[in-house]
Design a protein around this motif. Sequence first.
Motif, PDB file in Angstrom:
ATOM      1  N   ILE A 254       0.865  -1.024  -0.028  1.00  0.00           N
ATOM      2  CA  ILE A 254       0.016   0.045   0.002  1.00  0.00           C
ATOM      3  C   ILE A 254       0.898   1.192  -0.032  1.00  0.00           C
ATOM      4  N   SER A 255       2.029   1.240   0.951  1.00  0.00           N
ATOM      5  CA  SER A 255       2.887   2.462   1.057  1.00  0.00           C
ATOM      6  C   SER A 255       3.500   2.589  -0.326  1.00  0.00           C
ATOM      7  N   GLY A 256       3.890   1.483  -1.213  1.00  0.00           N
ATOM      8  CA  GLY A 256       4.759   1.703  -2.155  1.00  0.00           C
ATOM      9  C   GLY A 256       3.720   2.131  -3.587  1.00  0.00           C
ATOM     10  N   GLY A 257       2.396   1.356  -3.519  1.00  0.00           N
ATOM     11  CA  GLY A 257       1.474   2.073  -4.413  1.00  0.00           C
ATOM     12  C   GLY A 257       1.357   3.589  -4.377  1.00  0.00           C
ATOM     13  N   LEU A 258       1.142   4.020  -3.055  1.00  0.00           N
ATOM     14  CA  LEU A 258       0.718   5.383  -2.816  1.00  0.00           C
ATOM     15  C   LEU A 258       1.965   6.424  -3.198  1.00  0.00           C
ATOM     16  N   CYS A 259       3.117   5.803  -3.022  1.00  0.00           N
ATOM     17  CA  CYS A 259       4.297   6.584  -3.437  1.00  0.00           C
ATOM     18  C   CYS A 259       4.389   6.613  -4.857  1.00  0.00           C
ATOM     19  N   MET A 260       3.929   5.652  -5.541  1.00  0.00           N
ATOM     20  CA  MET A 260       3.962   5.621  -6.994  1.00  0.00           C
ATOM     21  C   MET A 260       2.840   6.523  -7.427  1.00  0.00           C
ATOM     22  N   THR A 261       1.688   6.624  -7.002  1.00  0.00           N
ATOM     23  CA  THR A 261       0.694   7.342  -7.388  1.00  0.00           C
ATOM     24  C   THR A 261       1.167   8.918  -7.217  1.00  0.00           C
TER      25      THR A 261
END
Length: 258
Positions: A203-210
């Motif tokens: 989740i943290s990685g996905g939010l960083c990507m977004t």
Amino acid sequence: MLENKTKLKTITYAGLMTALVFVTTGVIPHIPIPFSSSSGYIHIGDSMIFIASILFGWKVGAVAGGLGSALADIFVGAAVWALPTLFIKAVMGAVVGFMAHEGTKANNSIKNVISGLVAGLWFALGIYLYYLLERIPATENVTQLIELAGLDSAEALESLIDRMQPVLIATVILVPVIIVAISFVLKKKEEKLFSLNSIVGMISGGLCMTIGYYLAELFITGNKIVPIFSVPFSFIQFIAGILIAFVVLLSLKKTKVF
């Protein structure tokens, strides 16, 4: 000798996962992002970044994510994204890998800081983006927005904004809740592969990507409004990546390879 074997295995895993990220990002059919003026596209490559990071750690995740994704951008003709992607996906892989693996108490404290910081940045960005959409008529060149978004009239732009505002609110507030709910279901099904650390990491990685791609498109287009329209598609991409990663990891476990 043992150290050399470990380094060789790490390099081998990094090369293999870089190739898998490249194939799933650029070779397997992908979908152009609507309203993107800079060749953005939706793909399933994030699933391989999650897998690389969870199985082999943050170093392999960072190399495979950054290099594999950047090469895919060049391959599909979206070279303008290659450099931002190299950085964004490397950070994404590193965050997932670091968060997914058990560490010392000091590392656990760092993980808490990272997850809290990412969540705070995400909600702050969401509020800011909603504020920008509210103030478009007063602050933006409407003609330029229509052109960048690939629309044909001011009415079409107004309609898009009206549809985007509730979607943006849902994305910022509801989608993370849904992701956590889905993740806990996955965790119950397979505790070892999808520990709480792995869930928070993805989740943290996905939010960083977004967040990273919004900022990158802002820099590429020079416009802070048009990149907002791509935010929900980034969410769809990494949610799909989490689900695909679960299916693949579960299949690998059944083969007793890992």
